[in-house]
Design a protein around this motif. Structure first.
Motif, PDB file in Angstrom:
ATOM      1  N   GLU A  32       0.828  -1.189   0.000  1.00  0.00           N
ATOM      2  CA  GLU A  32       0.000   0.000   0.000  1.00  0.00           C
ATOM      3  C   GLU A  32       0.874   1.254   0.000  1.00  0.00           C
ATOM      4  OE1 GLU A  32      -3.329   2.194   2.810  1.00  0.00           O
ATOM      5  OE2 GLU A  32      -2.685   0.158   3.304  1.00  0.00           O
ATOM      6  N   ALA A  33       0.558   2.182  -0.885  1.00  0.00           N
ATOM      7  CA  ALA A  33       1.311   3.445  -0.971  1.00  0.00           C
ATOM      8  C   ALA A  33       0.777   4.406   0.083  1.00  0.00           C
ATOM      9  CB  ALA A  33       1.177   4.041  -2.362  1.00  0.00           C
ATOM     10  N   ARG A  34       1.425   4.404   1.243  1.00  0.00           N
ATOM     11  CA  ARG A  34       1.021   5.298   2.333  1.00  0.00           C
ATOM     12  C   ARG A  34       2.271   5.903   2.964  1.00  0.00           C
ATOM     13  NH1 ARG A  34      -0.305   0.049   5.113  1.00  0.00           N
ATOM     14  NH2 ARG A  34       1.283  -0.191   6.716  1.00  0.00           N
ATOM     15  N   ASN A  35       2.064   6.846   3.848  1.00  0.00           N
ATOM     16  CA  ASN A  35       3.144   7.556   4.526  1.00  0.00           C
ATOM     17  C   ASN A  35       4.146   6.562   5.118  1.00  0.00           C
ATOM     18  OD1 ASN A  35       4.550   8.961   6.688  1.00  0.00           O
ATOM     19  ND2 ASN A  35       3.046  10.591   6.447  1.00  0.00           N
ATOM     20  N   PRO A  36       5.402   6.637   4.843  1.00  0.00           N
ATOM     21  CA  PRO A  36       6.153   7.659   4.131  1.00  0.00           C
ATOM     22  C   PRO A  36       6.613   7.240   2.734  1.00  0.00           C
ATOM     23  CG  PRO A  36       7.677   6.477   5.512  1.00  0.00           C
ATOM     24  CD  PRO A  36       6.324   5.803   5.658  1.00  0.00           C
ATOM     25  N   ILE A  37       5.899   6.327   2.077  1.00  0.00           N
ATOM     26  CA  ILE A  37       6.354   5.917   0.747  1.00  0.00           C
ATOM     27  C   ILE A  37       5.344   6.226  -0.349  1.00  0.00           C
ATOM     28  CG2 ILE A  37       7.935   4.147   1.603  1.00  0.00           C
ATOM     29  CD1 ILE A  37       5.731   2.118   0.620  1.00  0.00           C
ATOM     30  N   GLU A  38       4.368   7.081  -0.062  1.00  0.00           N
ATOM     31  CA  GLU A  38       3.422   7.442  -1.111  1.00  0.00           C
ATOM     32  C   GLU A  38       4.138   8.180  -2.240  1.00  0.00           C
ATOM     33  OE1 GLU A  38       0.710   9.528   1.410  1.00  0.00           O
ATOM     34  OE2 GLU A  38       2.427  10.461   2.338  1.00  0.00           O
ATOM     35  N   TYR A  39       3.705   7.931  -3.461  1.00  0.00           N
ATOM     36  CA  TYR A  39       4.285   8.512  -4.672  1.00  0.00           C
ATOM     37  C   TYR A  39       5.742   8.117  -4.903  1.00  0.00           C
ATOM     38  CZ  TYR A  39       0.061  11.258  -4.200  1.00  0.00           C
ATOM     39  OH  TYR A  39      -1.242  11.635  -4.031  1.00  0.00           O
ATOM     40  N   LEU A  40       6.210   7.074  -4.246  1.00  0.00           N
ATOM     41  CA  LEU A  40       7.604   6.657  -4.407  1.00  0.00           C
ATOM     42  C   LEU A  40       7.865   6.127  -5.820  1.00  0.00           C
ATOM     43  CD1 LEU A  40      10.116   5.520  -2.102  1.00  0.00           C
ATOM     44  CD2 LEU A  40       9.707   3.853  -3.892  1.00  0.00           C
ATOM     45  N   ARG A  41       6.918   5.409  -6.394  1.00  0.00           N
ATOM     46  CA  ARG A  41       7.121   4.893  -7.751  1.00  0.00           C
ATOM     47  C   ARG A  41       7.238   6.029  -8.758  1.00  0.00           C
ATOM     48  NH1 ARG A  41       2.678   0.873  -9.141  1.00  0.00           N
ATOM     49  NH2 ARG A  41       1.453   2.205  -7.809  1.00  0.00           N
ATOM     50  N   SER A  42       6.412   7.046  -8.608  1.00  0.00           N
ATOM     51  CA  SER A  42       6.488   8.206  -9.504  1.00  0.00           C
ATOM     52  C   SER A  42       7.815   8.932  -9.341  1.00  0.00           C
ATOM     53  CB  SER A  42       5.343   9.185  -9.212  1.00  0.00           C
ATOM     54  OG  SER A  42       4.112   8.586  -9.457  1.00  0.00           O
ATOM     55  N   GLN A  43       8.217   9.123  -8.097  1.00  0.00           N
ATOM     56  CA  GLN A  43       9.488   9.796  -7.842  1.00  0.00           C
ATOM     57  C   GLN A  43      10.651   8.946  -8.350  1.00  0.00           C
ATOM     58  OE1 GLN A  43      10.425  10.584  -3.722  1.00  0.00           O
ATOM     59  NE2 GLN A  43      12.108  11.958  -4.254  1.00  0.00           N
ATOM     60  N   GLY A  44      10.577   7.635  -8.144  1.00  0.00           N
ATOM     61  CA  GLY A  44      11.632   6.746  -8.641  1.00  0.00           C
ATOM     62  C   GLY A  44      11.749   6.819 -10.154  1.00  0.00           C
ATOM     63  N   SER A  45      10.617   6.832 -10.833  1.00  0.00           N
ATOM     64  CA  SER A  45      10.615   6.926 -12.285  1.00  0.00           C
ATOM     65  C   SER A  45      11.253   8.235 -12.755  1.00  0.00           C
ATOM     66  CB  SER A  45       9.182   6.819 -12.807  1.00  0.00           C
ATOM     67  OG  SER A  45       9.151   6.866 -14.207  1.00  0.00           O
ATOM     68  N   ALA A  46      10.921   9.337 -12.079  1.00  0.00           N
ATOM     69  CA  ALA A  46      11.512  10.630 -12.428  1.00  0.00           C
ATOM     70  C   ALA A  46      13.012  10.633 -12.165  1.00  0.00           C
ATOM     71  CB  ALA A  46      10.833  11.751 -11.642  1.00  0.00           C
ATOM     72  N   THR A  47      13.444  10.014 -11.081  1.00  0.00           N
ATOM     73  CA  THR A  47      14.868   9.957 -10.741  1.00  0.00           C
ATOM     74  C   THR A  47      15.633   9.172 -11.795  1.00  0.00           C
ATOM     75  OG1 THR A  47      14.294  10.035  -8.391  1.00  0.00           O
ATOM     76  CG2 THR A  47      16.531   9.342  -8.939  1.00  0.00           C
ATOM     77  N   VAL A  48      15.086   8.032 -12.202  1.00  0.00           N
ATOM     78  CA  VAL A  48      15.747   7.205 -13.214  1.00  0.00           C
ATOM     79  C   VAL A  48      15.750   7.923 -14.563  1.00  0.00           C
ATOM     80  CG1 VAL A  48      15.594   5.044 -14.510  1.00  0.00           C
ATOM     81  CG2 VAL A  48      15.267   5.033 -12.031  1.00  0.00           C
ATOM     82  N   GLU A  49      14.632   8.516 -14.941  1.00  0.00           N
ATOM     83  CA  GLU A  49      14.546   9.190 -16.238  1.00  0.00           C
ATOM     84  C   GLU A  49      15.510  10.377 -16.319  1.00  0.00           C
ATOM     85  OE1 GLU A  49      11.243  11.546 -18.933  1.00  0.00           O
ATOM     86  OE2 GLU A  49      10.561   9.983 -17.561  1.00  0.00           O
ATOM     87  N   ARG A  50      15.597  11.166 -15.262  1.00  0.00           N
ATOM     88  CA  ARG A  50      16.488  12.332 -15.244  1.00  0.00           C
ATOM     89  C   ARG A  50      17.941  11.950 -15.005  1.00  0.00           C
ATOM     90  NH1 ARG A  50      15.711  16.465 -11.272  1.00  0.00           N
ATOM     91  NH2 ARG A  50      16.990  17.689 -12.666  1.00  0.00           N
ATOM     92  N   GLY A  51      18.147  10.848 -14.288  1.00  0.00           N
ATOM     93  CA  GLY A  51      19.514  10.484 -13.915  1.00  0.00           C
ATOM     94  C   GLY A  51      20.092  11.457 -12.915  1.00  0.00           C
ATOM     95  N   ALA A  52      19.188  12.040 -12.108  1.00  0.00           N
ATOM     96  CA  ALA A  52      19.602  13.056 -11.140  1.00  0.00           C
ATOM     97  C   ALA A  52      18.718  12.932  -9.900  1.00  0.00           C
ATOM     98  CB  ALA A  52      19.452  14.449 -11.750  1.00  0.00           C
ATOM     99  N   PRO A  53      19.183  13.456  -8.767  1.00  0.00           N
ATOM    100  CA  PRO A  53      18.382  13.392  -7.540  1.00  0.00           C
ATOM    101  C   PRO A  53      17.033  14.096  -7.690  1.00  0.00           C
ATOM    102  CG  PRO A  53      20.633  14.039  -7.042  1.00  0.00           C
ATOM    103  CD  PRO A  53      20.482  14.085  -8.534  1.00  0.00           C
ATOM    104  N   THR A  54      16.047  13.604  -6.946  1.00  0.00           N
ATOM    105  CA  THR A  54      14.722  14.225  -6.915  1.00  0.00           C
ATOM    106  C   THR A  54      14.316  14.439  -5.470  1.00  0.00           C
ATOM    107  OG1 THR A  54      13.621  12.076  -7.017  1.00  0.00           O
ATOM    108  CG2 THR A  54      13.960  13.234  -9.108  1.00  0.00           C
ATOM    109  N   TYR A  55      13.371  15.361  -5.282  1.00  0.00           N
ATOM    110  CA  TYR A  55      12.897  15.774  -3.961  1.00  0.00           C
ATOM    111  C   TYR A  55      11.380  15.691  -3.938  1.00  0.00           C
ATOM    112  CZ  TYR A  55      11.917  19.121  -0.158  1.00  0.00           C
ATOM    113  OH  TYR A  55      11.458  19.737   0.979  1.00  0.00           O
ATOM    114  N   PHE A  56      10.815  15.171  -2.846  1.00  0.00           N
ATOM    115  CA  PHE A  56       9.363  15.100  -2.663  1.00  0.00           C
ATOM    116  C   PHE A  56       9.041  15.603  -1.268  1.00  0.00           C
ATOM    117  CE2 PHE A  56       5.681  12.738  -1.008  1.00  0.00           C
ATOM    118  CZ  PHE A  56       4.719  13.142  -1.922  1.00  0.00           C
ATOM    119  N   GLN A  57       7.980  16.386  -1.158  1.00  0.00           N
ATOM    120  CA  GLN A  57       7.558  16.912   0.140  1.00  0.00           C
ATOM    121  C   GLN A  57       6.086  16.587   0.344  1.00  0.00           C
ATOM    122  OE1 GLN A  57       8.238  21.098   0.689  1.00  0.00           O
ATOM    123  NE2 GLN A  57       7.250  21.144   2.668  1.00  0.00           N
TER     124      GLN A  57
END
Length: 101
Positions: free
Chosen positions: A38-63
């Motif tokens: 289940e995507a809940r605190n503190p890992i909600e939106y982790l797949r989206s953030q992971g995808s952005a991190t891999v696609e950019r090849g750079a660190p990402t930030y989520f708040q």
């Protein structure tokens, strides 16, 4: 935390997860895929953030600012950073850090 990255299909498996993350999530998640839990605190939106991190090849930030924070003084709000880790010509792992605010 350390997260294994798989391509085709794109998936993320929690390899090493710190005690505080497991406690906040409510159960141990090491060895599990992000799309299997289940995507809940503190890992909600982790797949989206992971995808952005891999696609950019750079660190990402989520708040995440929780509505319940007025009562709990920020115990549910957090920030998360994911850092790509390169090896053999591709990103095979993400290193993540979470801080509760």
């Amino acid at each position: 935390m350390l997260i294994d990255v798989f391509e085709k299909p794109e998936r993320y498996r929690f390899s090493i997860v710190g005690r505080q993350i497991n406690e906040r999530y409510g159960t141990a998640i090491a060895g599990k895929f992000a799309d299997e839990i289940e995507a809940r605190n503190p890992i909600e939106y982790l797949r989206s953030q992971g995808s952005a991190t891999v696609e950019r090849g750079a660190p990402t930030y989520f708040q995440c600012i929780s509505d319940a924070d007025a009562e709990t003084r920020g115990s549910h709000s957090y920030v998360r950073m994911l850092f790509p880790m390169w090896g053999e010509g591709h990103i095979g792992m993400l290193m993540g850090a979470i801080s509760w605010i």
